[in-house]
Enzyme design. Structure first.
Site, mmCIF file in Angstrom:
data_model
loop_
_atom_site.group_PDB
_atom_site.id
_atom_site.type_symbol
_atom_site.label_atom_id
_atom_site.label_comp_id
_atom_site.label_asym_id
_atom_site.label_seq_id
_atom_site.Cartn_x
_atom_site.Cartn_y
_atom_site.Cartn_z
ATOM 1 N N ARG A 169 -4.127 5.621 -2.993
ATOM 2 C CA ARG A 169 -3.694 6.406 -1.656
ATOM 3 C C ARG A 169 -2.482 6.897 -1.596
ATOM 4 O O ARG A 169 -1.546 6.468 -2.265
ATOM 5 C CB ARG A 169 -3.870 5.105 -0.719
ATOM 6 C CG ARG A 169 -3.075 5.623 0.413
ATOM 7 C CD ARG A 169 -3.506 4.826 1.812
ATOM 8 N NE ARG A 169 -2.927 3.444 1.740
ATOM 9 C CZ ARG A 169 -3.284 2.368 2.308
ATOM 10 N NH1 ARG A 169 -4.114 2.492 3.510
ATOM 11 N NH2 ARG A 169 -2.853 1.067 2.208
ATOM 12 N N ARG A 171 -3.814 -9.488 13.775
ATOM 13 C CA ARG A 171 -4.101 -9.778 12.273
ATOM 14 C C ARG A 171 -3.947 -11.573 12.126
ATOM 15 O O ARG A 171 -4.301 -12.052 10.816
ATOM 16 C CB ARG A 171 -3.172 -9.420 11.364
ATOM 17 C CG ARG A 171 -3.629 -8.237 10.424
ATOM 18 C CD ARG A 171 -2.477 -7.788 9.600
ATOM 19 N NE ARG A 171 -2.566 -7.152 8.357
ATOM 20 C CZ ARG A 171 -2.395 -5.792 8.481
ATOM 21 N NH1 ARG A 171 -2.528 -4.946 9.541
ATOM 22 N NH2 ARG A 171 -2.667 -5.070 7.390
ATOM 23 N N ARG A 224 -1.965 -8.866 -0.257
ATOM 24 C CA ARG A 224 -2.479 -8.633 1.350
ATOM 25 C C ARG A 224 -3.936 -8.908 1.510
ATOM 26 O O ARG A 224 -4.294 -9.320 2.476
ATOM 27 C CB ARG A 224 -2.509 -6.796 1.279
ATOM 28 C CG ARG A 224 -0.796 -6.481 1.456
ATOM 29 C CD ARG A 224 -0.482 -5.268 1.080
ATOM 30 N NE ARG A 224 -1.056 -4.232 1.849
ATOM 31 C CZ ARG A 224 -1.353 -2.986 1.325
ATOM 32 N NH1 ARG A 224 -0.801 -2.389 0.001
ATOM 33 N NH2 ARG A 224 -2.000 -2.025 2.214
ATOM 34 N N ARG A 233 2.867 4.751 -0.742
ATOM 35 C CA ARG A 233 3.616 3.472 0.125
ATOM 36 C C ARG A 233 4.211 2.557 -1.046
ATOM 37 O O ARG A 233 3.453 2.195 -2.036
ATOM 38 C CB ARG A 233 2.607 2.839 1.085
ATOM 39 C CG ARG A 233 2.804 3.374 2.359
ATOM 40 C CD ARG A 233 1.441 2.846 3.203
ATOM 41 N NE ARG A 233 1.217 1.448 3.138
ATOM 42 C CZ ARG A 233 0.413 0.778 4.043
ATOM 43 N NH1 ARG A 233 -0.495 1.579 4.677
ATOM 44 N NH2 ARG A 233 0.309 -0.469 3.816
ATOM 45 N N LYS A 279 -9.492 2.238 7.445
ATOM 46 C CA LYS A 279 -9.225 1.859 8.807
ATOM 47 C C LYS A 279 -8.460 3.417 9.331
ATOM 48 O O LYS A 279 -8.919 3.974 10.314
ATOM 49 C CB LYS A 279 -8.177 0.798 9.295
ATOM 50 C CG LYS A 279 -9.071 -0.585 9.037
ATOM 51 C CD LYS A 279 -8.112 -1.765 9.399
ATOM 52 C CE LYS A 279 -6.881 -1.867 8.589
ATOM 53 N NZ LYS A 279 -7.038 -2.114 7.009
HETATM 54 P P1 ADP Z 1 -6.892 1.313 5.629
HETATM 55 O O1 ADP Z 1 -6.014 1.854 6.911
HETATM 56 O O2 ADP Z 1 -7.706 0.231 5.947
HETATM 57 O O3 ADP Z 1 -5.813 0.562 4.689
HETATM 58 P P2 ADP Z 1 -7.088 4.054 4.590
HETATM 59 O O4 ADP Z 1 -7.946 4.735 5.548
HETATM 60 O O5 ADP Z 1 -5.809 4.458 4.582
HETATM 61 O O6 ADP Z 1 -7.299 2.534 4.504
HETATM 62 O O7 ADP Z 1 -7.958 4.085 3.117
HETATM 63 C C1 ADP Z 1 -7.342 3.631 1.831
HETATM 64 C C2 ADP Z 1 -7.822 4.707 0.804
HETATM 65 O O8 ADP Z 1 -9.132 4.859 0.427
HETATM 66 C C3 ADP Z 1 -7.070 6.133 1.163
HETATM 67 O O9 ADP Z 1 -6.785 6.627 -0.175
HETATM 68 C C4 ADP Z 1 -8.467 6.716 1.517
HETATM 69 O O10 ADP Z 1 -8.301 8.368 1.177
HETATM 70 C C5 ADP Z 1 -9.476 6.219 0.733
HETATM 71 N N1 ADP Z 1 -10.718 6.030 1.746
HETATM 72 C C6 ADP Z 1 -10.993 5.605 2.911
HETATM 73 N N2 ADP Z 1 -12.178 5.715 3.301
HETATM 74 C C7 ADP Z 1 -13.125 5.702 1.988
HETATM 75 C C8 ADP Z 1 -14.471 5.811 1.744
HETATM 76 N N3 ADP Z 1 -15.108 5.832 2.703
HETATM 77 N N4 ADP Z 1 -14.752 6.222 0.459
HETATM 78 C C9 ADP Z 1 -13.776 6.397 -0.521
HETATM 79 N N5 ADP Z 1 -12.175 6.365 -0.357
HETATM 80 C C10 ADP Z 1 -11.926 6.127 0.974
HETATM 81 P P1 ADP Z 2 -3.191 -1.700 5.279
HETATM 82 O O1 ADP Z 2 -3.893 -0.790 6.330
HETATM 83 O O2 ADP Z 2 -3.383 -1.030 4.064
HETATM 84 O O3 ADP Z 2 -3.642 -2.953 5.419
HETATM 85 P P2 ADP Z 2 -1.043 -1.823 7.143
HETATM 86 O O4 ADP Z 2 -0.312 -0.450 7.220
HETATM 87 O O5 ADP Z 2 -1.927 -2.075 8.287
HETATM 88 O O6 ADP Z 2 -1.575 -1.955 5.942
HETATM 89 O O7 ADP Z 2 0.138 -3.035 7.125
HETATM 90 C C1 ADP Z 2 1.078 -2.878 6.008
HETATM 91 C C2 ADP Z 2 1.843 -4.214 6.020
HETATM 92 O O8 ADP Z 2 2.472 -4.381 7.432
HETATM 93 C C3 ADP Z 2 1.098 -5.765 5.987
HETATM 94 O O9 ADP Z 2 1.008 -5.784 4.535
HETATM 95 C C4 ADP Z 2 2.221 -6.620 6.777
HETATM 96 O O10 ADP Z 2 3.063 -6.960 5.939
HETATM 97 C C5 ADP Z 2 2.638 -5.592 7.909
HETATM 98 N N1 ADP Z 2 1.727 -5.689 9.213
HETATM 99 C C6 ADP Z 2 1.076 -4.881 9.882
HETATM 100 N N2 ADP Z 2 0.434 -5.373 10.768
HETATM 101 C C7 ADP Z 2 0.841 -6.379 10.784
HETATM 102 C C8 ADP Z 2 0.319 -7.476 11.769
HETATM 103 N N3 ADP Z 2 -0.582 -7.185 12.743
HETATM 104 N N4 ADP Z 2 0.771 -8.547 11.637
HETATM 105 C C9 ADP Z 2 1.774 -8.990 10.570
HETATM 106 N N5 ADP Z 2 2.133 -7.977 9.566
HETATM 107 C C10 ADP Z 2 1.609 -6.826 9.783
#
Ligand code: ADP
Ligand code: ADP
Length: 218
Positions: free
Chosen positions: A126, A87, A170, A159, A13
């Site tokens: 990541r 969420r 998660r 993180r 995302k």
């Molecule tokens: P999210 O916001 O959904 O948690 P991120 O965009 O932070 O996901 O991506 C999670 C990890 O995966 C990061 O280290 C990113 O560089 C990597 N990543 C994201 N998209 C891809 C992809 N299409 N293929 C391989 N690795 C990816």
């Molecule tokens: P990722 O993109 O890897 O899923 P986020 O950065 O979106 O992780 O979220 C990290 C943490 O922040 C989640 O595991 C949760 O604890 C909290 N969080 C983020 N967004 C929400 C939401 N909309 N509702 C509840 N908790 C949230």
């Protein structure tokens, strides 16, 4: 354009949000980033949020809704890319209420899908820049110099919640609490739902999302 970006943790995302903002120019509001900024401020609320986030559980709806509604109202009139919010179904309902009041309905809900095993590998690898938030992966999207941000030269950070056991929590939270939000949007029938295969290269995922969003523009 007003878009919600959904998908399990690590689906990509944040990575896609960077590209979407560059192409379409909307404001990117990531609930996770907003909570981490609150944590970094050292406030009492930030400490409470951090304690929850470290376990992989969701922050309570009332706290999330209040913080996100404030952030959304603050950028009224701009395009919007919501990442990580809503969420839960209750958050989805609250978002609808906020956007209805602003007369600013959603144009699309984009769902990025990825397998559980791939997710764990993506999240544990990541890394990000502490000041700009730019996202890397140690293997799949490495910086030019190991551990260093390409633009700022700062050391990349991991993180606190990007550890395998927390990632599993998660993922559970996503399946139990967030997947029903997709059904919620399907049932309302008011918004276009775009499902994208997140197991492709970042550029291919982006091409799919951009094509679907552009197809919706008149
Ligand atoms: P999210 O916001 O959904 O948690 P991120 O965009 O932070 O996901 O991506 C999670 C990890 O995966 C990061 O280290 C990113 O560089 C990597 N990543 C994201 N998209 C891809 C992809 N299409 N293929 C391989 N690795 C990816
Ligand atoms: P990722 O993109 O890897 O899923 P986020 O950065 O979106 O992780 O979220 C990290 C943490 O922040 C989640 O595991 C949760 O604890 C909290 N969080 C983020 N967004 C929400 C939401 N909309 N509702 C509840 N908790 C949230």
């Amino acid at each position: 354009m007003r878009v919600v970006l959904m998908g399990p943790p690590g689906a990509g995302k944040g990575t896609q949000a960077e590209k979407l903002v560059e192409k379409f120019g909307m404001v990117h509001l990531s609930s996770g980033d907003i909570f981490r900024a609150e944590k970094a401020s050292g406030s009492e609320l930030g400490q409470k949020l951090a304690a929850i986030m470290e376990t992989g559980a969701l922050v309570p709806d009332d706290v999330v809704v209040e913080m996100m509604a404030k952030a959304i109202v603050a950028v009224e009139g701009s395009g919007l890319l919501l990442d990580g919010f809503p969420r839960t179904v209750a958050q989805g309902e609250a978002l609808d209420e906020t956007l209805t009041k602003m007369d600013a309905p959603l144009d699309a809900v984009v769902i990025i899908a990825a397998d559980d095993d791939e997710i764990v590998g993506r999240i544990t690898g990541r890394r990000s820049c502490p000041s700009t938030g730019k996202i890397y992966h140690v293997e799949y999207m490495p910086p030019k110099v190991e551990g260093i941000d390409d633009e700022t030269g700062e050391s990349l950070v991991q993180r606190d919640d990007d550890k395998e056991d927390v990632v599993r929590q998660r993922l559970e939270a996503y399946k139990k609490q967030t997947q029903p939000v997709i059904d919620y949007y399907r049932e309302t029938g008011k918004v276009k739902i775009v499902e994208v295969d997140g197991m492709q290269s970042p550029d291919s995922v982006f091409a799919d999302i951009a094509a679907a969003l552009e197809a919706g523009e008149n």
